[in-house]
Design a protein around this motif. Sequence first.
Motif, mmCIF file in Angstrom:
data_model
loop_
_atom_site.group_PDB
_atom_site.id
_atom_site.type_symbol
_atom_site.label_atom_id
_atom_site.label_comp_id
_atom_site.label_asym_id
_atom_site.label_seq_id
_atom_site.Cartn_x
_atom_site.Cartn_y
_atom_site.Cartn_z
ATOM 1 N N SER A 73 -12.536 -8.641 -7.020
ATOM 2 C CA SER A 73 -11.246 -8.759 -7.185
ATOM 3 C C SER A 73 -11.049 -10.515 -7.985
ATOM 4 C CB SER A 73 -10.142 -9.070 -6.278
ATOM 5 O OG SER A 73 -11.230 -9.817 -5.330
ATOM 6 N N PHE A 74 -10.035 -11.012 -8.615
ATOM 7 C CA PHE A 74 -10.384 -11.748 -8.860
ATOM 8 C C PHE A 74 -9.099 -13.290 -8.989
ATOM 9 C CE2 PHE A 74 -7.135 -12.851 -12.135
ATOM 10 C CZ PHE A 74 -6.547 -11.886 -12.119
ATOM 11 N N LEU A 75 -9.615 -14.349 -8.580
ATOM 12 C CA LEU A 75 -8.656 -14.997 -8.217
ATOM 13 C C LEU A 75 -7.601 -16.749 -9.501
ATOM 14 C CD1 LEU A 75 -7.349 -15.967 -5.352
ATOM 15 C CD2 LEU A 75 -9.512 -17.830 -5.495
ATOM 16 N N ASP A 76 -6.896 -16.453 -9.963
ATOM 17 C CA ASP A 76 -6.638 -17.304 -10.642
ATOM 18 C C ASP A 76 -6.010 -18.891 -10.075
ATOM 19 O OD1 ASP A 76 -5.598 -18.676 -12.402
ATOM 20 O OD2 ASP A 76 -3.645 -17.139 -13.086
ATOM 21 N N THR A 77 -7.187 -19.446 -9.803
ATOM 22 C CA THR A 77 -6.590 -21.011 -9.119
ATOM 23 C C THR A 77 -6.048 -21.875 -9.248
ATOM 24 O OG1 THR A 77 -8.334 -22.109 -9.820
ATOM 25 C CG2 THR A 77 -8.714 -20.665 -7.785
ATOM 26 N N GLY A 78 -5.388 -21.782 -11.426
ATOM 27 C CA GLY A 78 -4.914 -22.759 -12.165
ATOM 28 C C GLY A 78 -3.059 -22.136 -11.263
ATOM 29 N N VAL A 128 2.601 -24.459 -7.002
ATOM 30 C CA VAL A 128 3.665 -25.492 -5.751
ATOM 31 C C VAL A 128 4.130 -26.207 -6.637
ATOM 32 C CG1 VAL A 128 2.723 -27.982 -4.831
ATOM 33 C CG2 VAL A 128 1.564 -25.962 -4.335
ATOM 34 N N THR A 129 3.555 -26.839 -8.275
ATOM 35 C CA THR A 129 4.287 -27.402 -9.594
ATOM 36 C C THR A 129 5.936 -26.708 -9.503
ATOM 37 O OG1 THR A 129 2.385 -27.990 -10.252
ATOM 38 C CG2 THR A 129 4.202 -28.752 -11.574
ATOM 39 N N LEU A 130 5.658 -25.417 -9.854
ATOM 40 C CA LEU A 130 7.514 -24.684 -10.032
ATOM 41 C C LEU A 130 8.355 -25.342 -8.678
ATOM 42 C CD1 LEU A 130 8.888 -22.205 -11.442
ATOM 43 C CD2 LEU A 130 7.358 -20.843 -10.174
ATOM 44 N N VAL A 131 7.242 -24.675 -7.382
ATOM 45 C CA VAL A 131 8.304 -24.918 -6.184
ATOM 46 C C VAL A 131 9.315 -26.506 -6.333
ATOM 47 C CG1 VAL A 131 8.588 -24.626 -3.852
ATOM 48 C CG2 VAL A 131 7.488 -23.410 -5.527
ATOM 49 N N ALA A 132 8.330 -27.664 -6.686
ATOM 50 C CA ALA A 132 8.133 -28.913 -6.697
ATOM 51 C C ALA A 132 9.560 -29.691 -7.274
ATOM 52 C CB ALA A 132 7.062 -29.537 -7.100
ATOM 53 N N LEU A 133 8.981 -28.687 -9.071
ATOM 54 C CA LEU A 133 10.792 -29.055 -10.042
ATOM 55 C C LEU A 133 11.545 -28.078 -9.390
ATOM 56 C CD1 LEU A 133 7.925 -28.715 -12.653
ATOM 57 C CD2 LEU A 133 8.884 -30.288 -11.964
ATOM 58 N N GLU A 134 11.288 -27.019 -8.518
ATOM 59 C CA GLU A 134 12.842 -26.292 -8.091
ATOM 60 C C GLU A 134 13.723 -27.938 -7.164
ATOM 61 O OE1 GLU A 134 11.759 -21.694 -9.025
ATOM 62 O OE2 GLU A 134 11.561 -23.226 -6.828
ATOM 63 N N VAL A 163 -3.195 -32.513 -1.891
ATOM 64 C CA VAL A 163 -2.667 -30.958 -2.648
ATOM 65 C C VAL A 163 -3.653 -29.837 -3.137
ATOM 66 C CG1 VAL A 163 -1.386 -29.488 -4.868
ATOM 67 C CG2 VAL A 163 -0.452 -31.721 -3.770
ATOM 68 N N ARG A 164 -5.019 -30.953 -2.750
ATOM 69 C CA ARG A 164 -6.365 -29.975 -3.231
ATOM 70 C C ARG A 164 -7.017 -29.858 -1.973
ATOM 71 N NH1 ARG A 164 -6.990 -30.427 -8.359
ATOM 72 N NH2 ARG A 164 -8.838 -28.848 -8.485
ATOM 73 N N ARG A 165 -6.478 -30.434 -1.124
ATOM 74 C CA ARG A 165 -7.388 -30.179 0.170
ATOM 75 C C ARG A 165 -6.755 -29.190 0.525
ATOM 76 N NH1 ARG A 165 -8.130 -35.757 1.441
ATOM 77 N NH2 ARG A 165 -4.958 -35.122 1.907
ATOM 78 N N ALA A 166 -5.676 -28.634 0.667
ATOM 79 C CA ALA A 166 -4.450 -27.504 0.951
ATOM 80 C C ALA A 166 -5.043 -26.827 0.522
ATOM 81 C CB ALA A 166 -3.194 -28.444 0.803
ATOM 82 N N LEU A 167 -5.117 -26.432 -1.130
ATOM 83 C CA LEU A 167 -5.321 -25.203 -2.311
ATOM 84 C C LEU A 167 -6.816 -25.033 -1.636
ATOM 85 C CD1 LEU A 167 -2.966 -25.528 -5.146
ATOM 86 C CD2 LEU A 167 -2.325 -25.065 -2.700
#
Length: 216
Positions: free
Chosen positions: A27-32, A38-44, A101-105
């Motif tokens: 499987s693959f993981l898109d970390t971007g 997080v950015t989307l929800v912050a802006l919302e 943020v990085r630590r959590a992700l």
Amino acid sequence: MIITIDGPAGSGKSTLARNLAARLGLSFLDTGAMYRAVTLVALEHDIDPMDADACARLAEQLELSFDAQGRILIDGRPGEPLIRSETVTKAVSPVSAHPAVRRALVRSQRAEAERRGGLVAEGRDMGTVVFPNAAHKFFLTASPRVRAQRRCRELNAPARLAEIQADIELRDHLDSSRKDSPLSCAADAVRIDTDTLNPEQVVEALLAHIRKSARG
Ligand code: DC
């Protein structure tokens, strides 16, 4: 098995990670996509992307998961296509520069790898920080001009080449110069320049490296 693919915006990492994972049955993981979520929800929520504490709280509280195609779900709702919008793309570099943020992700990224028993992970710090013991590490490069041309084709907007190239160069600069986990090539990663290669040729180049190192 963990395989890492790092590189700048538009170097073809996402397509490659998907194709390589399919070829290897991983499987693959898109970390971007996680930093974009997080950015989307912050802006919302009208949270300032520079507000480290508020962004970190979001990164810790949001439940990020993935559907069967590897597309991100944010508290269960699809993140696509909103996480790819230009507003999110412009705000994601400052959000991803906050160490908390990085630590959590990074914690969630390692948990995903553990849960799935291996994967192809793509991002900026996969080989350097998140999975330093990965079985295979790759670093993709391509010139800013070629990356901007690819993006213009995706957007069907040839007239915006100069503007898009400037955005890509700015994001390269922000991602490479931040203090925490900057975009950089791991000492033991194989560097692949994709300027003159199509997606199929890039997958073949990686598979050739993987087979070669399996033969020892
Ligand atoms: O790969 P992308 O363009 O979707 O990534 C979006 C942003 O997220 C990018 O500008 C930098 C950040 N990012 C990061 O800091 N670390 C990662 N592992 C992946 C992405």
